[in-house]
Design a protein around this motif. Structure first.
Motif, PDB file in Angstrom:
ATOM      1  N   LEU A 163     -26.260  71.034  25.826  1.00 31.35           N
ATOM      2  CA  LEU A 163     -26.931  71.144  27.124  1.00 31.35           C
ATOM      3  C   LEU A 163     -28.369  71.623  26.981  1.00 31.35           C
ATOM      4  CD1 LEU A 163     -24.038  72.773  29.194  1.00 31.35           C
ATOM      5  CD2 LEU A 163     -25.053  70.522  29.621  1.00 31.35           C
ATOM      6  N   ALA A 164     -28.654  72.245  25.854  1.00 36.24           N
ATOM      7  CA  ALA A 164     -30.001  72.771  25.608  1.00 36.24           C
ATOM      8  C   ALA A 164     -30.911  71.738  24.956  1.00 36.24           C
ATOM      9  CB  ALA A 164     -29.917  74.012  24.725  1.00 36.24           C
ATOM     10  N   VAL A 165     -30.435  70.477  24.835  1.00 37.42           N
ATOM     11  CA  VAL A 165     -31.185  69.445  24.115  1.00 37.42           C
ATOM     12  C   VAL A 165     -31.568  68.319  25.079  1.00 37.42           C
ATOM     13  CG1 VAL A 165     -31.103  67.758  22.246  1.00 37.42           C
ATOM     14  CG2 VAL A 165     -29.927  69.968  21.994  1.00 37.42           C
ATOM     15  N   THR A 173     -33.686  58.326  25.531  1.00 36.13           N
ATOM     16  CA  THR A 173     -33.243  57.170  26.297  1.00 36.13           C
ATOM     17  C   THR A 173     -32.531  56.167  25.403  1.00 36.13           C
ATOM     18  OG1 THR A 173     -35.156  57.485  27.738  1.00 36.13           O
ATOM     19  CG2 THR A 173     -33.991  55.384  27.909  1.00 36.13           C
ATOM     20  N   LEU A 174     -32.986  56.020  24.173  1.00 38.74           N
ATOM     21  CA  LEU A 174     -32.364  55.076  23.244  1.00 38.74           C
ATOM     22  C   LEU A 174     -30.971  55.522  22.839  1.00 38.74           C
ATOM     23  CD1 LEU A 174     -32.679  52.521  21.525  1.00 38.74           C
ATOM     24  CD2 LEU A 174     -33.792  53.925  19.774  1.00 38.74           C
ATOM     25  N   GLY A 175     -30.708  56.811  22.867  1.00 36.93           N
ATOM     26  CA  GLY A 175     -29.393  57.299  22.508  1.00 36.93           C
ATOM     27  C   GLY A 175     -29.240  57.565  21.023  1.00 36.93           C
ATOM     28  N   LEU A 176     -28.157  58.240  20.684  1.00 37.26           N
ATOM     29  CA  LEU A 176     -27.889  58.573  19.290  1.00 37.26           C
ATOM     30  C   LEU A 176     -27.575  57.323  18.475  1.00 37.26           C
ATOM     31  CD1 LEU A 176     -25.505  61.634  19.839  1.00 37.26           C
ATOM     32  CD2 LEU A 176     -27.930  61.716  19.182  1.00 37.26           C
ATOM     33  N   PRO A 177     -28.090  57.215  17.258  1.00 34.34           N
ATOM     34  CA  PRO A 177     -27.726  56.082  16.399  1.00 34.34           C
ATOM     35  C   PRO A 177     -26.218  55.953  16.221  1.00 34.34           C
ATOM     36  CG  PRO A 177     -29.597  57.255  15.466  1.00 34.34           C
ATOM     37  CD  PRO A 177     -29.113  58.071  16.624  1.00 34.34           C
ATOM     38  N   ALA A 178     -25.521  57.082  16.111  1.00 33.90           N
ATOM     39  CA  ALA A 178     -24.071  57.040  15.901  1.00 33.90           C
ATOM     40  C   ALA A 178     -23.355  56.403  17.090  1.00 33.90           C
ATOM     41  CB  ALA A 178     -23.537  58.451  15.656  1.00 33.90           C
ATOM     42  N   LEU A 179     -23.837  56.650  18.303  1.00 36.13           N
ATOM     43  CA  LEU A 179     -23.217  56.029  19.473  1.00 36.13           C
ATOM     44  C   LEU A 179     -23.491  54.534  19.489  1.00 36.13           C
ATOM     45  CD1 LEU A 179     -21.755  55.973  22.156  1.00 36.13           C
ATOM     46  CD2 LEU A 179     -23.871  56.749  23.277  1.00 36.13           C
ATOM     47  N   ARG A 180     -24.717  54.154  19.250  1.00 36.76           N
ATOM     48  CA  ARG A 180     -25.031  52.722  19.260  1.00 36.76           C
ATOM     49  C   ARG A 180     -24.261  51.986  18.162  1.00 36.76           C
ATOM     50  NH1 ARG A 180     -30.079  52.675  17.745  1.00 36.76           N
ATOM     51  NH2 ARG A 180     -30.647  54.874  17.998  1.00 36.76           N
ATOM     52  N   LEU A 187     -12.340  57.200  32.551  1.00 37.23           N
ATOM     53  CA  LEU A 187     -13.391  58.215  32.477  1.00 37.23           C
ATOM     54  C   LEU A 187     -14.518  57.921  33.472  1.00 37.23           C
ATOM     55  CD1 LEU A 187     -13.542  58.493  28.589  1.00 37.23           C
ATOM     56  CD2 LEU A 187     -12.837  60.332  30.143  1.00 37.23           C
ATOM     57  N   PRO A 188     -14.176  57.673  34.756  1.00 40.38           N
ATOM     58  CA  PRO A 188     -15.256  57.335  35.703  1.00 40.38           C
ATOM     59  C   PRO A 188     -16.269  58.449  35.884  1.00 40.38           C
ATOM     60  CG  PRO A 188     -13.204  57.777  36.876  1.00 40.38           C
ATOM     61  CD  PRO A 188     -12.863  57.700  35.419  1.00 40.38           C
ATOM     62  N   GLY A 189     -15.831  59.714  35.701  1.00 43.25           N
ATOM     63  CA  GLY A 189     -16.755  60.825  35.875  1.00 43.25           C
ATOM     64  C   GLY A 189     -17.644  61.088  34.686  1.00 43.25           C
ATOM     65  N   LEU A 190     -17.363  60.434  33.548  1.00 45.67           N
ATOM     66  CA  LEU A 190     -18.218  60.620  32.371  1.00 45.67           C
ATOM     67  C   LEU A 190     -19.536  59.886  32.535  1.00 45.67           C
ATOM     68  CD1 LEU A 190     -17.995  62.073  29.591  1.00 45.67           C
ATOM     69  CD2 LEU A 190     -17.404  59.847  28.606  1.00 45.67           C
ATOM     70  N   ARG A 191     -19.528  58.825  33.336  1.00 50.48           N
ATOM     71  CA  ARG A 191     -20.709  57.984  33.558  1.00 50.48           C
ATOM     72  C   ARG A 191     -21.269  57.519  32.224  1.00 50.48           C
ATOM     73  NH1 ARG A 191     -19.134  55.992  36.425  1.00 50.48           N
ATOM     74  NH2 ARG A 191     -20.999  54.885  37.104  1.00 50.48           N
ATOM     75  N   CYS A 248     -33.321  58.163  32.808  1.00 44.07           N
ATOM     76  CA  CYS A 248     -31.868  58.070  32.948  1.00 44.07           C
ATOM     77  C   CYS A 248     -31.154  58.195  31.604  1.00 44.07           C
ATOM     78  CB  CYS A 248     -31.490  56.756  33.603  1.00 44.07           C
ATOM     79  SG  CYS A 248     -32.267  55.331  32.799  1.00 44.07           S
ATOM     80  N   ALA A 249     -31.665  59.013  30.708  1.00 48.31           N
ATOM     81  CA  ALA A 249     -31.035  59.181  29.396  1.00 48.31           C
ATOM     82  C   ALA A 249     -29.672  59.848  29.534  1.00 48.31           C
ATOM     83  CB  ALA A 249     -31.935  60.018  28.495  1.00 48.31           C
ATOM     84  N   MET A 250     -28.715  59.396  28.719  1.00 47.70           N
ATOM     85  CA  MET A 250     -27.375  59.963  28.736  1.00 47.70           C
ATOM     86  C   MET A 250     -27.355  61.301  28.012  1.00 47.70           C
ATOM     87  SD  MET A 250     -23.830  58.401  27.125  1.00 47.70           S
ATOM     88  CE  MET A 250     -24.061  56.804  27.917  1.00 47.70           C
ATOM     89  N   PRO A 251     -26.791  62.357  28.602  1.00 48.24           N
ATOM     90  CA  PRO A 251     -26.738  63.657  27.937  1.00 48.24           C
ATOM     91  C   PRO A 251     -26.081  63.562  26.560  1.00 48.24           C
ATOM     92  CG  PRO A 251     -26.126  63.877  30.238  1.00 48.24           C
ATOM     93  CD  PRO A 251     -26.244  62.412  29.961  1.00 48.24           C
ATOM     94  N   VAL A 252     -26.558  64.370  25.632  1.00 45.09           N
ATOM     95  CA  VAL A 252     -26.082  64.290  24.251  1.00 45.09           C
ATOM     96  C   VAL A 252     -24.588  64.562  24.167  1.00 45.09           C
ATOM     97  CG1 VAL A 252     -26.311  65.274  21.935  1.00 45.09           C
ATOM     98  CG2 VAL A 252     -28.350  64.892  23.334  1.00 45.09           C
TER      99      VAL A 252
END
Length: 398
Positions: free
Chosen positions: A58-60, A64-71, A250-254, A277-281
């Protein structure tokens, strides 16, 4: 104010609240909602744990591109699920995390539409309301293709004039469809890719229900599947939208993603850096866990199969309703006016369903949703069975 806001119609659920607000439901029956398509199955515990374990993020500021691991996790899932050859989907160029498909579909339209070209945004009819609103607010004109029983609830793309394709900037597909549950066949996907090449438009395939199907041995194809079969390694003019909302409850995860043509993803990323609109880490890390697991998705499908089996056994003797190709909806034909049916059902049985005409637009005097209702089988099995029994009793009393 943006004058285009005056073109927006009330959302279907606003109209439904107004419709039902005039009646009082039976006091001796508890409410059962088959209206909103919000998954009610339990969310995967391991995803919740991954989210909780990373609350220090939450402190990070997220990128916008997101984490490489997620992609990379998303790219590998696409390879497994849609038969995309390894290496075709470059996680750095072809994949972009988004905060659910609803947000992404709207933003994508704003980024792609060229306001100066008097363009069309084509969508199925009935349709997910974001397609229309996004088109209007981007300065484009919505163009609706009816999805009728006579064509398997898919648009008749052969009937679309060349001049309409020529003005098209985005073609929205939804497969399996909301509300019809119809799949767009592989041959049709290939035909549409050829039309996109000929007339230079983008295919935006909303596939958020793609993991809700019935035959475990034959997962339905998607737009990436068609690209793979065509050897279209650049995914030119093809973009898909996926989400964890329905697949993983997981509709609330967005959390979802956009993938496809790198020449479209790149400027869309630029748009999103301004959009903010970056996704939280912590959400990204939880999403990695979800995309890497299929056991919970198979269990999810098992629950929907059980509900379809039970509900259709009760309803098919008394109404025209069929098992769809996929999704968690029933698109049922009802006697008389669909809005009156929904109002009277709510008053008599305290069961909420959505009028089909609220999910469609009248074109040339025809509303393809008229005379039908959408039922979302999202409630627990026992509630779905009770709702079906009440609907049956209501029909037998009419």
């Amino acid at each position: 104010m943006n004058h285009a806001l005056t073109q927006l119609q009330p959302y279907p659920f606003e109209k439904l609240r107004a419709l039902l607000g005039s009646v009082t439901p039976a006091a001796d029956k508890r409410a059962i909602a088959l209206s909103i398509g919000e998954p009610k199955h339990e969310s995967p515990a391991f995803v919740a744990k991954a989210l909780a374990d990373n609350l220090d993020k939450l402190a990070v500021y997220p990128s916008t591109l997101g984490l490489p691991a997620l992609r990379q996790a998303i790219g590998h899932w696409c390879e497994r699920r849609f038969g995309v050859p390894a290496g075709w989907l470059d996680a750095d160029r072809h994949v972009l995390p988004v905060n659910g498909t609803r947000e992404a579909l709207f933003a994508f339209t704003q980024a792609v539409v060229n306001r100066a070209d008097d363009g069309l945004v084509i969508s199925p009819n009935p349709f997910y309301q974001i397609y229309e609103g996004a088109a209007l607010l981007a300065g484009a004109t919505p163009h609706y293709l009816p999805c009728l029983d006579s064509n398997g609830f898919n648009p008749d793309f052969d009937a679309v004039p060349a001049e309409v394709w020529q003005r098209c900037q985005i073609l929205f597909l939804c497969s399996p469809g909301n509300p019809t549950g119809a799949l767009v066949p592989m041959d049709t996907l290939k035909q549409l890719i050829a039309l996109a090449d000929e007339h230079d438009f983008v295919i935006a395939a909303d596939e958020c229900y793609s993991e809700l199907y019935f035959d475990e041995e034959n997962p339905p194809p998607g737009l990436l599947s068609a690209c793979a079969e065509l050897g279209r390694s650049d995914f030119a003019r093809c973009v898909v939208f996926h989400s964890l909302s329905k697949r993983s409850n997981l509709p609330g995860l967005r959390s979802g993603f956009v993938a496809g043509d790198a020449q479209i993803i790149k400027p869309f990323l630029l748009y999103r850096t301004y959009h903010g609109c970056a996704m939280p880490v912590q959400t990204q890390l939880a999403s990695i866990a979800a995309w890497q697991d299929e056991a919970h998705v198979r269990a999810n499908r098992d629950q929907y199969r059980a509900k379809y089996d039970a509900v259709l056994e009760i309803l098919q003797p008394v109404m025209d309703v069929q098992r769809p190709d996929g999704s968690f909806y029933l698109w049922a034909k009802v006697p008389g006016n669909d809005a009156e049916f929904c109002r009277d059902l709510f008053e008599s049985q305290h069961v909420t369903v959505v009028p089909g005409s609220y999910l469609s637009r009248e074109v040339d005097g025809v509303n393809p949703g008229a005379g039908r209702v959408r039922m979302a089988l999202v409630a627990p099995l026992a509630e779905c069975i009770e709702a079906a029994q009440r609907i049956r009793a209501f029909l037998l009393d009419k």
